[in-house]
Scaffold this active site. Sequence first.
Site, PDB file in Angstrom:
ATOM      1  N   GLY A 194      38.889  21.812  24.048  1.00 21.71           N
ATOM      2  CA  GLY A 194      38.140  22.522  25.075  1.00 21.71           C
ATOM      3  C   GLY A 194      38.079  23.999  24.721  1.00 21.71           C
ATOM      4  NE  ARG A 195      34.248  27.221  28.201  1.00 22.52           N
ATOM      5  CZ  ARG A 195      34.276  28.098  29.195  1.00 22.52           C
ATOM      6  NH1 ARG A 195      34.457  29.367  28.973  1.00 22.52           N
ATOM      7  NH2 ARG A 195      34.122  27.690  30.441  1.00 22.52           N
TER       8      ARG A 195
ATOM      9  CD  GLU B  16      36.275  30.995  23.018  1.00 19.44           C
ATOM     10  OE1 GLU B  16      36.029  31.674  24.037  1.00 19.44           O
ATOM     11  OE2 GLU B  16      35.475  30.153  22.554  1.00 19.44           O
TER      12      GLU B  16
ATOM     13  CB  CYS C 112      38.676  18.930  20.532  1.00 20.07           C
ATOM     14  SG  CYS C 112      36.989  19.318  21.019  1.00 20.07           S
ATOM     15  CG  HIS C 113      36.938  23.598  20.450  1.00 19.43           C
ATOM     16  ND1 HIS C 113      36.297  22.463  20.869  1.00 19.43           N
ATOM     17  CD2 HIS C 113      35.955  24.494  20.155  1.00 19.43           C
ATOM     18  CE1 HIS C 113      34.990  22.648  20.843  1.00 19.43           C
ATOM     19  NE2 HIS C 113      34.749  23.868  20.408  1.00 19.43           N
TER      20      HIS C 113
ATOM     21  CE1 TYR D 193      31.867  18.693  19.175  1.00 14.62           C
ATOM     22  CE2 TYR D 193      31.605  21.043  18.739  1.00 14.62           C
ATOM     23  CZ  TYR D 193      31.083  19.834  19.176  1.00 14.62           C
ATOM     24  OH  TYR D 193      29.777  19.754  19.592  1.00 14.62           O
TER      25      TYR D 193
END
Length: 197
Positions: free
Chosen positions: A88-89, A92, A118-119, A138
């Site tokens: 997800g975010r 980040e 993923c991320h 991802y």
Amino acid sequence: MAHDLLMLVGDYVEDWEVIVPYQALQTVGHDVDAVCPDKDAGDTVVTAVHDFTGEQTYSEKPGHTFELSATFDDIDAESYDGLVIPGGRAPEYLRTYDGVIDCVQHFFEEDKPVAALCHAPQLLNAAGVIEGRALTSYPAVRAEVESGGGEWHDGVTVDGNLVTGRVFTDHVEWISEFLDVLGTDIQHGEPMPASDD
């Protein structure tokens, strides 16, 4: 054997990528502490549902709230047997916390099992722990994997104690491989007969 696992989460973590492994790992007997910097046990993070509906990238929809089970400032990474980082975010911005970077580096320095999805490799790259490793992410994060010196693969990848997956559709294989790396022995008993009541 049950293990104590740490899960690093943050606001806008992908909904299925946090809830499914959190519950699955507990289902087979592991203890999982989900933490987020600047938040305490009992606080929540909001999740986001990433959906693939034909556009060039995922769409993002509101998810659920996810309750943290421990306080980041109170944890000691040395007391955990493994680390889980959903996507997800959240990765980040989690990579901007020195304490999070130190935590991630500990698991690699001690060669403890790490599951990243993923991320999450954005965080691994910021921690400087992917050089020379095979991993996935991802697909849009591939450039960060390769700029960090990693070798990107298109599918669930196991490199020593690092288990990586692309997105939540990899859950079954990703979680299974992580359980294998943890040495989890799942015993299946005979099903209970249906009640006549």
